[in-house]
Design an enzyme around this catalytic site. Sequence first.
Site, PDB file in Angstrom:
ATOM      1  N   GLN A  29       0.592 -44.417 -13.727  1.00  9.86           N
ATOM      2  CA  GLN A  29      -0.837 -44.291 -13.426  1.00  9.86           C
ATOM      3  C   GLN A  29      -1.298 -45.273 -12.349  1.00  9.86           C
ATOM      4  O   GLN A  29      -2.484 -45.288 -12.002  1.00  9.86           O
ATOM      5  CB  GLN A  29      -1.662 -44.513 -14.711  1.00  9.86           C
ATOM      6  CG  GLN A  29      -1.419 -43.457 -15.784  1.00  9.86           C
ATOM      7  CD  GLN A  29      -2.049 -42.110 -15.438  1.00  9.86           C
ATOM      8  OE1 GLN A  29      -2.879 -42.005 -14.532  1.00  9.86           O
ATOM      9  NE2 GLN A  29      -1.640 -41.072 -16.143  1.00  9.86           N
TER      10      GLN A  29
ATOM     11  N   THR B 113      21.578 -31.711  -7.899  1.00 10.55           N
ATOM     12  CA  THR B 113      21.245 -31.584  -6.475  1.00 10.55           C
ATOM     13  C   THR B 113      19.802 -32.034  -6.299  1.00 10.55           C
ATOM     14  O   THR B 113      18.925 -31.671  -7.081  1.00 10.55           O
ATOM     15  CB  THR B 113      21.432 -30.123  -6.022  1.00 10.55           C
ATOM     16  OG1 THR B 113      22.807 -29.795  -6.211  1.00 10.55           O
ATOM     17  CG2 THR B 113      21.052 -29.948  -4.557  1.00 10.55           C
TER      18      THR B 113
ATOM     19  N   CYS C   7      -1.759 -35.012 -22.383  1.00 12.37           N
ATOM     20  CA  CYS C   7      -0.344 -34.841 -22.676  1.00 12.37           C
ATOM     21  C   CYS C   7      -0.135 -34.231 -24.057  1.00 12.37           C
ATOM     22  O   CYS C   7       0.912 -33.709 -24.343  1.00 12.37           O
ATOM     23  CB  CYS C   7       0.377 -36.181 -22.612  1.00 12.37           C
ATOM     24  SG  CYS C   7       0.262 -36.911 -21.002  1.00 12.37           S
TER      25      CYS C   7
HETATM   26  C1  LIG Z   1       1.849 -43.142 -18.160  1.00 11.89           C
HETATM   27  C2  LIG Z   1       2.663 -41.890 -18.064  1.00 11.89           C
HETATM   28  N1  LIG Z   1       3.989 -41.971 -18.168  1.00 11.89           N
HETATM   29  C3  LIG Z   1       4.774 -40.888 -18.090  1.00 11.89           C
HETATM   30  C4  LIG Z   1       4.230 -39.638 -17.907  1.00 11.89           C
HETATM   31  C5  LIG Z   1       5.143 -38.446 -17.894  1.00 11.89           C
HETATM   32  O1  LIG Z   1       5.327 -37.972 -16.601  1.00 11.89           O
HETATM   33  P1  LIG Z   1       5.887 -36.474 -16.391  1.00 11.89           P
HETATM   34  O2  LIG Z   1       4.763 -35.560 -16.712  1.00 11.89           O
HETATM   35  O3  LIG Z   1       6.263 -36.424 -14.938  1.00 11.89           O
HETATM   36  O4  LIG Z   1       7.048 -36.312 -17.281  1.00 11.89           O
HETATM   37  C6  LIG Z   1       2.842 -39.508 -17.786  1.00 11.89           C
HETATM   38  C7  LIG Z   1       2.232 -38.158 -17.625  1.00 11.89           C
HETATM   39  O5  LIG Z   1       1.322 -37.789 -18.321  1.00 11.89           O
HETATM   40  C8  LIG Z   1       2.034 -40.665 -17.859  1.00 11.89           C
HETATM   41  O6  LIG Z   1       0.701 -40.607 -17.765  1.00 11.89           O
END
Ligand SMILES: Cc1ncc(COP(=O)(O)O)c(C=O)c1O
Length: 394
Positions: free
Chosen positions: A198, A257, A343
């Site tokens: 972030q 790749t 998430c």
């Molecule tokens: C602090 C943090 N770490 C890791 C991730 C995971 O990234 P990715 O969506 O590329 O797997 C996120 C995504 O929401 C995030 O906000």
Amino acid sequence: MPHPVTNQRTPSAAPPDDRPVYLDYQATTPIDPRVIDAMLPYLTTHFGNPSSDHAYGAKAKAAVESARSQVAGLIGAQPHEIVFTASGTESNHLALTGTAHTLRSSGCGHHIIISAIEHPTTQATCDQLEHDGFEITRLPVRPDGLVDPEVFAEAARPDTVLASIMLANNEIGTIQPISAISRIAHERGIVMHTDAAQGPATIPVDVEALGVDLLTLVGHKMYAPKGVAALYIRDGCPAPQPQLVGGGQERGLRASTENVAGIVGLGAAANIARTAQPSDSARILSFRDRLLDRLTTALPELIVNGSLTHRLPGNLSLTIPTVTASELMSRTPALAFSAGSACHTADPAPSPVLVAIGLDGDKAARTVRLGIGRYTTISDIANAADRMIAATQR
Ligand SMILES: Cc1ncc(COP(=O)(O)O)c(C=O)c1O
């Protein structure tokens, strides 16, 4: 001609439309048009495989290496300390699982420290490590969402091998005292990782200033595409055991790749961040303050979660006691923001981050996250404030 970035809601060249105002920059950022321009040749003309021994391969390889230098340049690293991956999830997994196994197999110990507010990728990776016989300490955070370095020091044990504390939280935006924690970690021989996903869009991320050994960067949080990310591995840090094996790419640390166009996009985004960050950050902060001011004047009962001082400029986590997040979202379809963390919106359980800073289930259900970024305009802010105030005062 540079693309205009301040007077349009998204970077599209299309005429204004009726899309909702985007206020979810911690979930993902739109791709900067300059990043798309940099990527396009690698999706068309320069399609070669970097491992191929001919001109097409050489062109692709050179682009990957140039992007490696750009990413390294953003964080004060050397190019060979950067490994490209496909996601923040993968970078965190390589940093934690890979390093934990390397250290345990060299007899160093099996204890790992993380915080209670790490991203679910780190939490779940540590659940797996626990299953594999590692011991995990999940540090509590203070009510302002910060890890206390003294609490970290107390948790460190002679068999602690690894620690992972995120630079900035994706839900409440709090920025952790990483350099102080890294100092303590190194005094005790602990390898220090930070998930800086972030960070780069709005705050400086420098591996020397932070003092970390491993650092995660994520493309789609910094105006590059989804599906590309990086892991910084400090020179001399024990190499993590690769989690993907096969073709030996990325110095054998991450077979597959290369996603050449995505990597070129990440490099371009890193380059832009280097110069755009101070002005983006100042503008975004002034917008956030304006939005918060409007909301608190109209809704004095509103609570801001997490420290306002040690916080990403573009983040607001707000508990509005008079309305639930889902009511507010359904009453404001012209706004795109999130209830807690995007998430895991499918999970009805209260966000562990909000619980960790002391919110009960009811308050967590009344909490929203507003994320402001590069393409937010002043009229977006006015529009969002008007609509949210109207929706909460019904
Ligand atoms: C602090 C943090 N770490 C890791 C991730 C995971 O990234 P990715 O969506 O590329 O797997 C996120 C995504 O929401 C995030 O906000």
